[in-house]
Design an enzyme around this catalytic site. Sequence first.
Site, PDB file in Angstrom:
ATOM      1  N   HIS A 142      10.802  -1.107 -15.964  1.00  0.00           N
ATOM      2  CA  HIS A 142       9.722  -0.948 -14.991  1.00  0.00           C
ATOM      3  C   HIS A 142       8.904  -2.220 -14.864  1.00  0.00           C
ATOM      4  O   HIS A 142       9.115  -3.209 -15.576  1.00  0.00           O
ATOM      5  CB  HIS A 142       8.833   0.237 -15.382  1.00  0.00           C
ATOM      6  CG  HIS A 142       8.142   0.098 -16.714  1.00  0.00           C
ATOM      7  ND1 HIS A 142       6.993  -0.641 -16.898  1.00  0.00           N
ATOM      8  CD2 HIS A 142       8.439   0.624 -17.933  1.00  0.00           C
ATOM      9  CE1 HIS A 142       6.609  -0.572 -18.156  1.00  0.00           C
ATOM     10  NE2 HIS A 142       7.466   0.190 -18.812  1.00  0.00           N
ATOM     11  N   CYS A 179      10.128   0.626 -23.924  1.00  0.00           N
ATOM     12  CA  CYS A 179      10.632   0.387 -22.584  1.00  0.00           C
ATOM     13  C   CYS A 179      10.722  -1.106 -22.288  1.00  0.00           C
ATOM     14  O   CYS A 179      10.237  -1.945 -23.036  1.00  0.00           O
ATOM     15  CB  CYS A 179       9.743   1.074 -21.553  1.00  0.00           C
ATOM     16  SG  CYS A 179       9.829   2.875 -21.627  1.00  0.00           S
TER      17      CYS A 179
END
Length: 409
Positions: free
Chosen positions: A230, A246
Site C-alpha cells: 500500500h 505490510c
Amino acid sequence: MISVAQSSVKRIVLCLAPLAAALGGCTAFDGFMRFPAAERAAAEVPLAERTRLEPISRNLFVLESPEQTLVGVPQIVFTREDDTLSDIAREYGLGYDELIDANPGVDPWLPGDGTPVLLPTQYVLPDAPRRGIVLNIASKRLFYFPQVADGESATVMTFPIGIGRVGWETPTGEAAVVSKARDPHWYVPWSVQQEYAEAGNPLPAVVPPGPDNPLGKFVLQLDMPGYLIHGTNQPYGVGMRVSHGCVRLYPENIESLYSLVDLGEEVVIVNQPFLAGWHGGELYFEGHRPLEDDEVTSDEHLAKALLVVESGVELADLDAVLAQLRSIASDGSGIPVRVLLNDVAEVYERARVVRNTVEPDPNVPTLAEVREILDEPLDELDAEDDPDAEGDHDRESDKGPAAEDASSE
C-alpha cells in the site's frame, strides 16, 4: 538458480567460515565509500568538473536479454544548501536506508552545499522468477516484471519499500494479489488500537480515506492473511523498517503499480542481502547488511549468492574472489561493485554525475517533523513487543484495509 553439486555448496560454506568475524569488524574494504571526495574520485576528470547529465529513469529499465541480471547505473548528485538525504532519496527513486548506507560519511540532515552524494541506482536483480511482483526485503526494494507481447522488450520496474519492523517481520514466501482498493478505509486491528492508546495517541476503530489514513490512496491485498502492499501518509519512512509487516511505497509509486497489477498477480517475497550477477563479462556483487533479526546466517546467504559466481569464475580464481566478496558483504553499502577490478574507487569512476532536480515543496513536513518520523522506528527497536500478541492481529489490517472496498474494484 544455477544447479551445482552439493559438494560445491559445502566447499563454499567452508570457505566462508571467517565471514561472521568479518561482518563484525574491519576489513580490507573498510574504507570503501569513506574516503574524502578528492581521494575517492580516481577518474581523470574530478567529480565537481564533470558535466551534469540528466538523471536516468527512476523506476523503469529495459532488459536487453532474458539473462540480464544488472540494471541501471550509479549516479552522483551535488547537494544544495537546503537539501536533506530524505529529499534526495525520494527525488531519485530511492529509500532512506539505501541512501544512508551508500553515503555513511554524509550528514543526512545537513549534508551541506556542494556535497557529492552517491545514488545507488544500479541493482542486481533478485534470484527469483521474472514475473509479477518480486519483493526483496533485505534490500527493501520491489521489482515488478510486467507481461510483454511477443516481439517487445522485457522490462522491470523497481521501487523502494518500507517493510515490517523488528518483531513484526514481513514474511517471505509466495502469494498473490486477491483484491485492490482505491481510497481504502483502514479497519484498525484491536491490538494496534491498544498500542496507539498506550502511546497516548488513540485511534478510532475505522480510519476513513484521507490524509490521516496510513494506507494512503491505493492498496493491493495479498492472500497472506493480514498483509498488504500500500501507499502511506508518511512517505519519508519509505525504505525503512517501519510497518507491522505490510509493504509501503511512496504515493506516486503505489499509484503506478496499482494501475498495472491485475488480480491474481503473482507475488514472491525473498530475503537476499547478497546478490551476484554478470554483465558485459564482468562480475558484480551487491551487499546489504542482513536484517538484524534474520534467522538465516550471513554464511548461508553468501553461499547462495556464490552459486551464481561459480558459474563464471575459474576455480583457480575462486579463493581470490571469495576474499573480495567477504569484504563487499561486510561493507553493506548496497552498491553493485565490479569484483575482479579490486578497486574501491571504481564505482565513482563509472558513476553518472547528474543534475540536482530536487524541487522545494511547501507541503512537506518541517525538518524537525521528518526527523521525528524517521527516528521513530529506531526508538521502537528498543521497545519490548508483546510476546503474547498474535502476528495476524497487529498488521495494518486483519482482513485487508477493507476487503469489502477491494471486492468492488
